[in-house]
Design a protein around this motif. Structure first.
Motif, PDB file in Angstrom:
ATOM      1  N   THR A   1       0.823  -1.203   0.000  1.00  0.00           N
ATOM      2  CA  THR A   1       0.000   0.000   0.000  1.00  0.00           C
ATOM      3  C   THR A   1       0.863   1.260   0.000  1.00  0.00           C
ATOM      4  O   THR A   1       0.600   2.204  -0.745  1.00  0.00           O
ATOM      5  N   PHE A   2       1.927   1.250   0.817  1.00  0.00           N
ATOM      6  CA  PHE A   2       2.820   2.407   0.877  1.00  0.00           C
ATOM      7  C   PHE A   2       3.601   2.598  -0.421  1.00  0.00           C
ATOM      8  O   PHE A   2       4.058   3.695  -0.714  1.00  0.00           O
ATOM      9  N   ALA A   3       3.749   1.553  -1.202  1.00  0.00           N
ATOM     10  CA  ALA A   3       4.461   1.652  -2.472  1.00  0.00           C
ATOM     11  C   ALA A   3       3.603   2.310  -3.548  1.00  0.00           C
ATOM     12  O   ALA A   3       4.079   2.545  -4.656  1.00  0.00           O
ATOM     13  N   GLY A   4       2.355   2.590  -3.228  1.00  0.00           N
ATOM     14  CA  GLY A   4       1.493   3.296  -4.168  1.00  0.00           C
ATOM     15  C   GLY A   4       0.594   2.404  -4.988  1.00  0.00           C
ATOM     16  O   GLY A   4       0.004   2.847  -5.968  1.00  0.00           O
ATOM     17  N   GLU A   5       0.464   1.145  -4.618  1.00  0.00           N
ATOM     18  CA  GLU A   5      -0.373   0.227  -5.379  1.00  0.00           C
ATOM     19  C   GLU A   5      -1.847   0.316  -5.007  1.00  0.00           C
ATOM     20  O   GLU A   5      -2.677  -0.289  -5.662  1.00  0.00           O
ATOM     21  N   GLY A   6      -2.177   1.012  -3.950  1.00  0.00           N
ATOM     22  CA  GLY A   6      -3.573   1.161  -3.547  1.00  0.00           C
ATOM     23  C   GLY A   6      -3.982   0.119  -2.516  1.00  0.00           C
ATOM     24  O   GLY A   6      -3.347  -0.915  -2.348  1.00  0.00           O
ATOM     25  N   THR A   7      -5.082   0.425  -1.856  1.00  0.00           N
ATOM     26  CA  THR A   7      -5.556  -0.438  -0.776  1.00  0.00           C
ATOM     27  C   THR A   7      -6.052  -1.804  -1.264  1.00  0.00           C
ATOM     28  O   THR A   7      -5.729  -2.820  -0.631  1.00  0.00           O
ATOM     29  N   PRO A   8      -6.795  -1.894  -2.354  1.00  0.00           N
ATOM     30  CA  PRO A   8      -7.256  -3.229  -2.785  1.00  0.00           C
ATOM     31  C   PRO A   8      -6.109  -4.176  -3.132  1.00  0.00           C
ATOM     32  O   PRO A   8      -6.114  -5.336  -2.743  1.00  0.00           O
ATOM     33  N   ARG A   9      -5.115  -3.666  -3.830  1.00  0.00           N
ATOM     34  CA  ARG A   9      -3.967  -4.518  -4.160  1.00  0.00           C
ATOM     35  C   ARG A   9      -3.156  -4.855  -2.916  1.00  0.00           C
ATOM     36  O   ARG A   9      -2.594  -5.940  -2.805  1.00  0.00           O
ATOM     37  N   GLY A  10      -3.079  -3.926  -1.994  1.00  0.00           N
ATOM     38  CA  GLY A  10      -2.397  -4.205  -0.738  1.00  0.00           C
ATOM     39  C   GLY A  10      -3.089  -5.297   0.059  1.00  0.00           C
ATOM     40  O   GLY A  10      -2.432  -6.158   0.655  1.00  0.00           O
ATOM     41  N   ALA A  11      -4.414  -5.249   0.061  1.00  0.00           N
ATOM     42  CA  ALA A  11      -5.175  -6.277   0.779  1.00  0.00           C
ATOM     43  C   ALA A  11      -5.017  -7.645   0.123  1.00  0.00           C
ATOM     44  O   ALA A  11      -4.849  -8.659   0.816  1.00  0.00           O
ATOM     45  N   LEU A  12      -5.029  -7.692  -1.208  1.00  0.00           N
ATOM     46  CA  LEU A  12      -4.829  -8.962  -1.904  1.00  0.00           C
ATOM     47  C   LEU A  12      -3.426  -9.508  -1.668  1.00  0.00           C
ATOM     48  O   LEU A  12      -3.238 -10.712  -1.479  1.00  0.00           O
ATOM     49  N   ALA A  13      -2.434  -8.628  -1.681  1.00  0.00           N
ATOM     50  CA  ALA A  13      -1.066  -9.063  -1.413  1.00  0.00           C
ATOM     51  C   ALA A  13      -0.932  -9.574   0.015  1.00  0.00           C
ATOM     52  O   ALA A  13      -0.231 -10.561   0.274  1.00  0.00           O
ATOM     53  N   ALA A  14      -1.602  -8.925   0.959  1.00  0.00           N
ATOM     54  CA  ALA A  14      -1.558  -9.358   2.355  1.00  0.00           C
ATOM     55  C   ALA A  14      -2.180 -10.741   2.517  1.00  0.00           C
ATOM     56  O   ALA A  14      -1.624 -11.603   3.214  1.00  0.00           O
ATOM     57  N   LEU A  15      -3.321 -10.971   1.893  1.00  0.00           N
ATOM     58  CA  LEU A  15      -3.973 -12.279   1.988  1.00  0.00           C
ATOM     59  C   LEU A  15      -3.128 -13.374   1.342  1.00  0.00           C
ATOM     60  O   LEU A  15      -3.010 -14.479   1.880  1.00  0.00           O
ATOM     61  N   ALA A  16      -2.529 -13.068   0.196  1.00  0.00           N
ATOM     62  CA  ALA A  16      -1.682 -14.054  -0.474  1.00  0.00           C
ATOM     63  C   ALA A  16      -0.453 -14.375   0.365  1.00  0.00           C
ATOM     64  O   ALA A  16      -0.070 -15.546   0.516  1.00  0.00           O
ATOM     65  N   ALA A  17       0.181 -13.355   0.914  1.00  0.00           N
ATOM     66  CA  ALA A  17       1.373 -13.578   1.732  1.00  0.00           C
ATOM     67  C   ALA A  17       1.040 -14.353   3.001  1.00  0.00           C
ATOM     68  O   ALA A  17       1.797 -15.239   3.416  1.00  0.00           O
ATOM     69  N   ALA A  18      -0.076 -14.049   3.622  1.00  0.00           N
ATOM     70  CA  ALA A  18      -0.470 -14.768   4.838  1.00  0.00           C
ATOM     71  C   ALA A  18      -0.763 -16.232   4.521  1.00  0.00           C
ATOM     72  O   ALA A  18      -0.369 -17.126   5.278  1.00  0.00           O
TER      73      ALA A  18
END
Length: 81
Positions: free
Chosen positions: A29-46
């Motif tokens: 999210t801080f890299a500028g990809e936006g909240t939806p992509r950040g949430a998807l990345a978080a779920l995938a990483a978890a």
């Protein structure tokens, strides 16, 4: 009911996976990809972290789980090449 719902090892695996997912989501999210992509990345990483930390942390003594040693796979041994 005196026993815990989850074992200490399972709780630690889930906690580390949640922390890894939160870190990946925040960095995405801080890299500028936006909240939806950040949430998807978080779920995938978890999700991937659960399997990683499960294998990383040693099993409890006396727990005869489905883990096998490196040489006990099918197709290995005498006469199989």
């Amino acid at each position: 009911m005196n026993r815990p719902l989850l074992s200490m090892r399972t709780t630690l695996v889930f906690l580390l996976a949640a922390l890894a997912g939160a870190a990946v989501g925040a960095l995405t999210t801080f890299a500028g990809e936006g909240t939806p992509r950040g949430a998807l990345a978080a779920l995938a990483a978890a999700g991937l972290s659960v399997r990683f930390f499960d294998r990383l942390i040693a099993a409890e003594p006396g727990a005869g789980g489905p883990r096998r040693s490196a040489g006990s796979g099918a197709g290995e041994g005498a006469g199989h090449g």
